[in-house]
Design a protein around this motif. Sequence first.
Motif, short mmCIF file in Angstrom:
data_model
loop_
_atom_site.label_atom_id
_atom_site.label_comp_id
_atom_site.label_asym_id
_atom_site.label_seq_id
_atom_site.Cartn_x
_atom_site.Cartn_y
_atom_site.Cartn_z
N LEU A 129 -20.59 -39.45 -57.43
CA LEU A 129 -19.20 -39.91 -57.40
C LEU A 129 -19.10 -41.30 -56.78
CD1 LEU A 129 -17.52 -36.56 -56.30
CD2 LEU A 129 -17.35 -37.62 -58.55
N THR A 130 -19.88 -41.54 -55.74
CA THR A 130 -19.91 -42.87 -55.12
C THR A 130 -20.38 -43.91 -56.11
OG1 THR A 130 -20.34 -41.90 -52.93
CG2 THR A 130 -20.88 -44.23 -53.24
N SER A 131 -21.43 -43.59 -56.84
CA SER A 131 -21.96 -44.51 -57.86
C SER A 131 -20.94 -44.78 -58.95
CB SER A 131 -23.24 -43.92 -58.46
OG SER A 131 -23.75 -44.76 -59.48
N ARG A 137 -15.45 -50.16 -59.81
CA ARG A 137 -15.09 -51.33 -59.01
C ARG A 137 -15.75 -52.59 -59.57
NH1 ARG A 137 -17.40 -53.64 -54.35
NH2 ARG A 137 -15.87 -54.79 -53.09
N ALA A 138 -17.03 -52.49 -59.93
CA ALA A 138 -17.74 -53.64 -60.48
C ALA A 138 -17.15 -54.08 -61.82
CB ALA A 138 -19.22 -53.30 -60.65
N GLY A 139 -16.60 -53.11 -62.57
CA GLY A 139 -16.00 -53.43 -63.86
C GLY A 139 -14.53 -53.80 -63.76
N ASN A 140 -14.04 -54.00 -62.54
CA ASN A 140 -12.64 -54.39 -62.29
C ASN A 140 -11.63 -53.35 -62.78
OD1 ASN A 140 -13.12 -56.92 -61.01
ND2 ASN A 140 -13.59 -57.82 -63.02
N VAL A 141 -12.09 -52.09 -62.88
CA VAL A 141 -11.15 -51.00 -63.15
C VAL A 141 -10.47 -50.59 -61.84
CG1 VAL A 141 -10.89 -48.63 -63.99
CG2 VAL A 141 -12.52 -50.19 -65.10
N LEU A 142 -11.26 -50.53 -60.78
CA LEU A 142 -10.74 -50.22 -59.45
C LEU A 142 -10.73 -51.48 -58.60
CD1 LEU A 142 -12.44 -46.85 -58.38
CD2 LEU A 142 -10.06 -47.21 -59.01
N HIS A 143 -9.62 -51.75 -57.97
CA HIS A 143 -9.49 -52.92 -57.10
C HIS A 143 -9.43 -52.44 -55.66
CE1 HIS A 143 -8.88 -55.43 -60.64
NE2 HIS A 143 -8.08 -54.46 -61.08
#
Length: 225
Positions: A129-131, A137-143
């Motif tokens: 889940l962390t991964s 986050r890296a794909g700018n889905v999560l900010h």
Amino acid sequence: MVKKAPRRTAERILEVSLDLFNKFGEPNVSTTLISGALGISPGNLYYHYPAKDELVNALFDRYEAELRPLLLDAITVNDLEGSWQLLQRLFEMNWSHRFLFRDLNDLLSKNRHLETHFQQIQIDLTGALTSLLQRLRAGNVLHMDASQVSTTASNLMVLLCYWFSYVYVQAPRLAASTEQGKLDSARGTHQALSLLAPWLEADDRLLLQELSLGEHCGPLQATTS
């Protein structure tokens, strides 16, 4: 017509035990009840599983074997829709083995095999889940900040483990229904991904709402019937 080969007795014992454990809770199901439901003698049951703990361990090992490939699949998920599908599969798997989570504290206190292996499952699942959150986050889905990833992964883990205990309180007489189980799994998925909503763009929050509607997720309703 070719006749189907009869299922092995050991597998039938596992299937019936899982059904009874899920319906009534493992502490409330005796080996006598299991053998009676199967229509076999207690001696035949003991031949395959000399103690109830061995039945529990076999069912847990089967759950773990089903879970491992799903954790490997998780490393390919990098968007919100894929996250929904992954979490729903996890919730559905937990529902099909819900006795493990319903009676978790009791099982862990008396079963060393479950104690050690369940700890490792939680570690591995939390890592997956962390991964997942890191890729979103890296794909700018999560900010979200990097510091928030670990806490959010732990919150997702808690929901996965205890969601069905929560919904059982809401509607205990519907808990054994397969249809209700599918609905509660979808609601659990919605609840889990809702934790991510504060860090989503407006379009992705809308997508989350559409996914929920597509699964007909509605509010939980307690029943007194």
